[in-house]
Design an enzyme around this catalytic site. Structure first.
Site, PDB file in Angstrom:
ATOM      1  N   HIS A 105      99.258  40.779 -29.214  1.00 24.05           N
ATOM      2  CA  HIS A 105      98.934  42.055 -29.868  1.00 24.05           C
ATOM      3  C   HIS A 105      97.472  42.417 -29.656  1.00 24.05           C
ATOM      4  CE1 HIS A 105      96.955  40.517 -33.618  1.00 24.05           C
ATOM      5  NE2 HIS A 105      97.766  39.481 -33.472  1.00 24.05           N
ATOM      6  N   ASP A 107      95.731  44.808 -31.604  1.00 22.24           N
ATOM      7  CA  ASP A 107      94.970  45.232 -32.792  1.00 22.24           C
ATOM      8  C   ASP A 107      94.305  44.041 -33.470  1.00 22.24           C
ATOM      9  OD1 ASP A 107      97.622  44.365 -33.589  1.00 22.24           O
ATOM     10  OD2 ASP A 107      97.173  45.104 -35.595  1.00 22.24           O
ATOM     11  N   GLU A 202     100.214  44.811 -35.051  1.00 22.30           N
ATOM     12  CA  GLU A 202     100.857  43.582 -35.523  1.00 22.30           C
ATOM     13  C   GLU A 202     100.332  43.222 -36.909  1.00 22.30           C
ATOM     14  OE1 GLU A 202     101.404  39.261 -36.237  1.00 22.30           O
ATOM     15  OE2 GLU A 202      99.529  40.364 -36.103  1.00 22.30           O
TER      16      GLU A 202
HETATM   17 ZN   LIG Z   1      97.643  37.604 -34.499  1.00 21.58          ZN
END
Ligand SMILES: [Zn+2]
Length: 436
Positions: A105, A107, A202
């Site tokens: 992920h 973010d 996420e």
């Molecule tokens: Zn993580």
């Protein structure tokens, strides 16, 4: 006998690959990582859009551009800022090997700022606590992070004390990218088709809802989002949330005699019934909990929100029954208050599915050993995007990234952490190809 032959063949393939020295990737994993952490991709809670923050497109578009440059195919960024790509297999018969997916992920946690991250490399770490230069109150201590003892001589990467580092999960992004880069430089490494995805949101739990499993095209996948070297997870706990409402009757307190029913007292009585040894603050490891975490206190209507967590469904059922029994007990004491309980399922332990795909865990363990890492399986006291995908038909355990202290200013990773994780990923795709 067949097994012995297969094992021998696997060993031969392994030995022959190890014997050849690999051409390095076009760019070192460390350099990629340092570039990605400088891009602010913090996600935000309680947004109605995916991605929750537009700035996540900055990294998504960069990763897409770099994927094209290193030779990945079908590179695309969806309207939800999910980056998808394919690395074609190089076997005579690619169809005989399952398509393996790798997901990280982009973010970073809303908990701490991810703007203007200034990564600092503590070269040739010689032990001791690490004071972060821009805020001396921020100290990574050996006591708090015992893994530091294993990092003597390594180059440790931290933020400067004012932000998080973003190792979670830009480590995963950099490691997957460097795996692809290395495979492209070394066509002698045999692997099946690989599917890649970099996801937004996420940390706020929204991004994975928009994930296109069919378009992704993998039969199995791994999230590369764990912590210290060797940390592999094929188990999350199962999770439910209960809402208990207490309905009373409000009236002007000056004329309330015999009329008012104050729901707050029933809510207080209910709270007093929680067993003290079954709370987040008193449990660890494989022991689940019940956790009243939010509520509204009011005369007319009070309500409580409660998390239920357990690794076993039977244990979770028992906790739900306990909360319902507590409602019965409080109701008996406060007959004029109307009490109701509503329980919703959040997610289930991915082990319920992954137990039927043991090769996923076994290959991850073996790939780690071949990278010189001692692997261990740690159940996650939380949920992962992989758990959601697993129950939607894409079995997805979680692999380490080398990082520590996620979601805070004391977050760190190391050169070896990044390099060894990349090596483990390269071993993993070879294992799937060799064990067909
Ligand atoms: Zn993580």
């Amino acid at each position: 006998m067949r097994f012995t032959c297969a094992l021998l063949l696997t060993l031969l393939v392994f030995v022959s690959i190890q014997a050849q020295s690999l051409k390095p990737p076009k760019e070192a994993v460390m350099d990629r990582f340092l570039r990605y952490v400088k891009i602010d991709t913090q996600s935000a809670e309680d947004q109605n859009t995916v991605p929750s923050t537009k700035k996540q497109f900055d990294l998504a578009n960069l990763l897409a551009k770099e994927l094209k440059e290193i030779g990945a195919q079908n590179v695309r960024v969806s309207e939800f800022a999910i980056v998808y790509a394919t690395v074609p297999g190089n076997l005579a018969d690619n169809a005989s090997v399952p398509v393996i997916g790798f997901i990280a992920h982009m973010d970073t946690s809303p908990a701490v700022s991810g703007a203007n991250v200034n990564p600092i490399i503590h070269k040739n770490y010689q032990g001791g606590d690490i004071v972060l230069p821009k805020d001396p109150t921020q100290v990574i201590t050996v006591a708090g992070s015992p893994v530091l003892k294993e990092l003597i001589g390594d180059d440790i990467i931290t933020a400067d004390g004012t932000t998080l580092l973003g190792s979670d999960d830009k480590s995963g992004c950099a490691e997957i990218m460097t795996m692809i880069d290395t495979l492209m430089q070394n066509p002698q490494i045999k692997h099946g088709t690989i599917a890649i995805a970099f996801t937004p949101d996420e940390e706020v739990g929204g991004g994975i809802e928009k994930f296109d499993i069919k378009g992704f095209g993998a039969k199995f996948a791994y999230t590369v989002d764990g912590e210290e070297l060797g940390d592999i997870s094929n188990e999350t706990w199962s999770a439910r949330t209960a809402t208990v409402t207490f309905k009373g009757k409000s009236t002007h307190p000056g004329t309330a005699k015999g009329i008012m029913v104050n729901a707050m007292y029933a809510a207080g009585d209910y709270l007093s019934r929680f067993p003290k040894d079954m709370l987040p603050e008193t449990t660890a490891d494989r022991v689940g909990f019940v956790h009243p975490y939010a509520g509204v206190i009011d005369v007319e209507e009070s309500s409580l929100k409660i998390l239920l967590r357990d690794f076993d469904l039977s244990g979770l059922d028992a906790k739900e029954k306990m909360l319902r029994d507590m409602v019965t007990q409080t109701q008996a004491k406060f007959p004029e208050v109307k009490i109701a309980i509503d329980v919703k399922e959040d997610y289930k332990n991915m082990k319920e599915v992954l137990k039927d795909f043991p090769a996923l865990t076994e290959n991850a363990l073996e790939a780690s050993r071949r990278a010189g890492i001692k692997p261990f399986i740690k159940p996650i006291r939380g949920g992962t995007d992989g758990a959601r995908l697993t129950f939607q038909g894409l079995p997805t355990p979680n692999l380490f990234t080398g990082g520590s202290n996620f979601h805070g200013k004391l977050e760190f990773n190391s050169r070896r952490g990044l390099e060894k994780t990349t090596e483990m990923l390269i071993n993993l795709v070879q294992l799937f190809a060799a064990k067909k």
